[in-house]
Design a protein around this motif. Structure first.
Motif, PDB file in Angstrom:
ATOM      1  N   ASN A 134     -39.049 -27.386  26.061  1.00  0.00           N
ATOM      2  CA  ASN A 134     -38.196 -27.904  24.984  1.00  0.00           C
ATOM      3  C   ASN A 134     -37.049 -28.772  25.471  1.00  0.00           C
ATOM      4  N   ARG A 135     -36.817 -28.788  26.774  1.00  0.00           N
ATOM      5  CA  ARG A 135     -35.771 -29.662  27.290  1.00  0.00           C
ATOM      6  C   ARG A 135     -36.362 -30.774  28.146  1.00  0.00           C
ATOM      7  N   TYR A 136     -36.939 -30.416  29.280  1.00  0.00           N
ATOM      8  CA  TYR A 136     -37.390 -31.440  30.216  1.00  0.00           C
ATOM      9  C   TYR A 136     -38.544 -32.283  29.667  1.00  0.00           C
ATOM     10  N   ILE A 137     -39.620 -31.630  29.239  1.00  0.00           N
ATOM     11  CA  ILE A 137     -40.752 -32.405  28.719  1.00  0.00           C
ATOM     12  C   ILE A 137     -40.340 -33.168  27.469  1.00  0.00           C
ATOM     13  N   ASP A 138     -39.589 -32.519  26.594  1.00  0.00           N
ATOM     14  CA  ASP A 138     -39.183 -33.186  25.353  1.00  0.00           C
ATOM     15  C   ASP A 138     -38.320 -34.410  25.639  1.00  0.00           C
ATOM     16  N   ASN A 139     -37.412 -34.310  26.595  1.00  0.00           N
ATOM     17  CA  ASN A 139     -36.574 -35.463  26.930  1.00  0.00           C
ATOM     18  C   ASN A 139     -37.396 -36.593  27.541  1.00  0.00           C
ATOM     19  N   CYS A 140     -38.384 -36.240  28.366  1.00  0.00           N
ATOM     20  CA  CYS A 140     -39.252 -37.270  28.943  1.00  0.00           C
ATOM     21  C   CYS A 140     -40.100 -37.934  27.864  1.00  0.00           C
ATOM     22  N   VAL A 141     -40.616 -37.146  26.942  1.00  0.00           N
ATOM     23  CA  VAL A 141     -41.391 -37.715  25.832  1.00  0.00           C
ATOM     24  C   VAL A 141     -40.524 -38.676  25.027  1.00  0.00           C
ATOM     25  N   ALA A 169     -47.191 -29.532  22.445  1.00  0.00           N
ATOM     26  CA  ALA A 169     -47.860 -30.124  21.286  1.00  0.00           C
ATOM     27  C   ALA A 169     -47.771 -29.213  20.065  1.00  0.00           C
ATOM     28  N   ALA A 170     -47.785 -27.899  20.296  1.00  0.00           N
ATOM     29  CA  ALA A 170     -47.667 -26.957  19.182  1.00  0.00           C
ATOM     30  C   ALA A 170     -46.254 -26.940  18.606  1.00  0.00           C
ATOM     31  N   LEU A 171     -45.261 -27.169  19.460  1.00  0.00           N
ATOM     32  CA  LEU A 171     -43.869 -27.148  19.008  1.00  0.00           C
ATOM     33  C   LEU A 171     -43.402 -28.498  18.475  1.00  0.00           C
ATOM     34  N   GLU A 289     -49.324 -15.689  19.437  1.00  0.00           N
ATOM     35  CA  GLU A 289     -48.175 -14.798  19.305  1.00  0.00           C
ATOM     36  C   GLU A 289     -47.038 -15.187  20.251  1.00  0.00           C
ATOM     37  N   LEU A 290     -47.161 -16.324  20.919  1.00  0.00           N
ATOM     38  CA  LEU A 290     -46.148 -16.740  21.885  1.00  0.00           C
ATOM     39  C   LEU A 290     -44.926 -17.305  21.164  1.00  0.00           C
ATOM     40  N   THR A 291     -43.748 -16.934  21.643  1.00  0.00           N
ATOM     41  CA  THR A 291     -42.498 -17.518  21.151  1.00  0.00           C
ATOM     42  C   THR A 291     -41.704 -18.047  22.336  1.00  0.00           C
ATOM     43  N   ILE A 292     -41.026 -19.165  22.120  1.00  0.00           N
ATOM     44  CA  ILE A 292     -40.172 -19.771  23.141  1.00  0.00           C
ATOM     45  C   ILE A 292     -38.847 -20.123  22.491  1.00  0.00           C
ATOM     46  N   GLY A 293     -37.776 -19.608  23.052  1.00  0.00           N
ATOM     47  CA  GLY A 293     -36.466 -19.874  22.477  1.00  0.00           C
ATOM     48  C   GLY A 293     -36.359 -19.412  21.044  1.00  0.00           C
ATOM     49  N   GLY A 294     -37.068 -18.336  20.713  1.00  0.00           N
ATOM     50  CA  GLY A 294     -37.044 -17.805  19.358  1.00  0.00           C
ATOM     51  C   GLY A 294     -37.940 -18.548  18.385  1.00  0.00           C
ATOM     52  N   GLU A 295     -38.691 -19.551  18.863  1.00  0.00           N
ATOM     53  CA  GLU A 295     -39.554 -20.350  17.990  1.00  0.00           C
ATOM     54  C   GLU A 295     -41.017 -20.026  18.262  1.00  0.00           C
TER      55      GLU A 295
END
Length: 566
Positions: A134-141, A169-171, A289-295
């Protein structure tokens, strides 16, 4: 033989001794051959890897976002971002020119970026999936999206990078045009893989490792991979090398591969533990059922085209650990390529580069839209004349483009021309008896069409760096509004005109597609007055509307129906 001529059955002891002798002879031969290998490898330490030229376009913490220099004159409009794993170095994807995934994509005309994570420091031990996805990949995208002017880009992930790409991609499905993953573990439910067995929570607690080391040492990771096939990794390959010591190309290829295998990087402790526990042991990604950063990482959000590239002989990530995921995504456009290769062979083998990567490059093209500059010119003509202009390009002829012109009744003309603004304009002008010109301004591109009835201009905004560069460097401007000078715009006298020209605003068309704040700054006047100039300039050149090309269909024209939205 027995006295009656029959073969004598060996006793168990004799069988054991025979096997032991064979093993000893093989081992002795291997040791003898291994002893002479160092002399055969002299000079290979300097063998170069990762030679495709690139530039660093973004950095954050340790990571570098690379953009590779193109190998074709023109590039397809939707770029490809490669997300590599957090283990080893990414130059396995660009190890040598004839076995380089990066080069295969570049040769096919794709605009290629790659995330090089580099090695985490001790301060990075607490970086987890939330940080990487949610930080590194998202910023590069976002960086790639901004540079290309695209709302969504193509994402390609290898191994662990594929798992992170899938989570991303799911987020963030709105930012991913198409998703491709290779040798990617996504499902760990009795697949029979060694990693799944060894990582079982009954036998392994990753927190013990991270509590001990902080970051997981690359040597620890390498030892685990070696033990998955110890004979092949530590004996057989050297025997094979000995048999080919006189083959210089083979030795260099071997040296490159060995360099990559021993050039590992540590892995941040937190993300390692999360991968083992959440992805491997608890299978949360596959179970949705995976969550990352509460999402919630909802796999049903993956509705974009999906490509999986699998190795039939991959002992690290078995195909059974990947294919079932195709059934839990929402996409109705799923493609699977299976090839008789191993985990690393998918990136390195001659057969893969001959049989698989041309197909992958074609797949990425199929998910992309029309070539941007040609499409913009065509849409400008469509707007001006109310006809249909279609463009198409193929992987094999990335520097050529097919243009079709038609109306609601029939096709008027079709031809293949160079993917060059001047060639495209010339074809349209000859067929339609018009004049076509382009101008580039601070906020967009203006397409001007001159007919017997006058000039009609369509302004395209948010075009992205790549298209602006193509216009500025490759287009020979044909200014169909050249009869107007800046001084012809009411309110602009010699002083203001000189200030505008000094800032690069040389024509009325360029003024018409500028922002009032920018014009006010360079002309040293008020924004209100500058806005008035721009409005009057637009009337002079016939610019009736602006189009934001960031949308999928910027003109609002339904190509199949041939009508405009209300």
């Amino acid at each position: 033989m027995t006295d009656d001529g029959r073969s004598r059955v060996k006793t168990p002891l004799e069988v054991f001794l025979s096997v032991q002798q064979a093993v000893l002879e093989t081992a002795t031969d291997g040791i003898r051959k291994a002893a002479v290998i160092p002399n055969g490898l002299k000079g290979t330490a300097s063998t170069k890897v990762g030679q495709t030229p690139s530039e660093v376009v973004y950095t954050e913490n340790k990571l570098e976002l690379l953009r590779y220099e193109p190998l074709t004159e023109h590039q397809h409009p939707v770029p490809v971002l490669i997300v590599y794993a957090l283990i080893n170095r990414p130059y396995i994807l660009d190890l040598q020119s004839d076995r380089s995934i990066v080069r295969r994509l570049l040769e096919a005309g794709h605009d290629v970026y790659l995330i090089d994570w580099h090695e985490p420091s001790r301060l990075d031990r607490y970086l987890g999936l939330q940080d990487y996805v949610n930080r590194y990949i998202d910023n590069c995208v976002d960086e790639v999206r901004e540079r290309s002017g695209r709302d969504a880009i193509n994402v390609f992930g290898y191994c662990m990078g594929g798992t992170m790409s899938t989570i991303y991609a799911a987020l963030h499905p709105e930012k991913v045009n198409a998703l491709a993953v290779m040798a990617t573990g996504l499902c760990f439910e009795d697949t029979g893989g060694v990693l799944e067995l060894w990582g079982d929570e009954k036998y392994y607690d990753p927190r013990v490792v991270t509590d001990t080391y902080g970051n997981v040492p690359s040597e620890f990771l390498a030892a685990g991979f070696d033990l998955m096939d110890p004979v092949s990794n530590n004996v057989t390959k050297y025997v094979h090398l000995y048999d080919h010591l006189e083959n210089e190309d083979f030795v260099k290829n071997f040296a490159r591969m060995e360099r990559w295998l021993t050039d590992g990087v540590d892995m941040a402790g937190k993300v390692y533990a999360e991968f083992i526990e959440d992805i491997y042991q608890n299978n949360l990604l596959y179970e949705n059922e995976l969550t990352i950063g509460g999402e919630h990482v909802d796999s049903t959000n993956i509705d974009m085209p999906l490509l999986q590239i699998l190795g039939e002989r991959d002992h690290l990530v078995l195909p059974e650990a990947s294919k079932p995921f195709n059934d839990v995504v929402a996409s109705d456009d799923v493609t699977t390529i299976e090839y008789p290769s191993g985990h690393v062979g998918l990136a390195m083998s001659n057969g893969v580069h001959r049989d698989v990567w041309p197909e992958v490059a074609e797949w990425f093209l199929e998910q992309s839209e029309h070539p941007m500059l040609a499409d913009i010119i065509g849409q400008g003509v469509e707007k001006a004349l109310g006809i249909d202009v279609e463009t198409d390009v193929t992987v094999g002829d990335v520097d050529e483009i097919e243009i079709g012109i038609g109306d609601e009744n029939s096709e008027i003309a079709r031809a293949v021309v160079r993917r060059d603004a001047t060639a495209i304009e010339t074809f349209l002008e000859d067929v339609l008896d018009i004049e076509v010109g382009l101008d580039s301004g601070p906020t967009g591109i203006a397409v001007k069409v001159k007919t017997d009835e006058g000039i009609k201009t369509t302004v395209f905004e948010d075009i992205g760096e790549a298209i602006r560069t193509e216009v500025e460097e490759a287009v020979e401007h044909v200014d169909v509004a050249a009869s107007y000078e800046l001084e012809d715009v009411e309110g602009i006298g010699p002083t203001y005109a000189e200030r505008l020209r000094s800032a690069g605003i040389d024509s009325v068309s360029e003024l018409a597609i500028s922002e009032s704040a920018h014009i006010a700054e360079v002309a040293k006047t008020s924004e209100k007055l500058a806005g008035g100039w721009i409005g009057r300039a637009q009337k002079l050149v016939g610019a009736e509307e602006s189009v934001n090309v960031g949308r999928k269909n910027p003109t609002g024209v339904d190509r199949q129906q041939g009508t405009e939205d209300d």
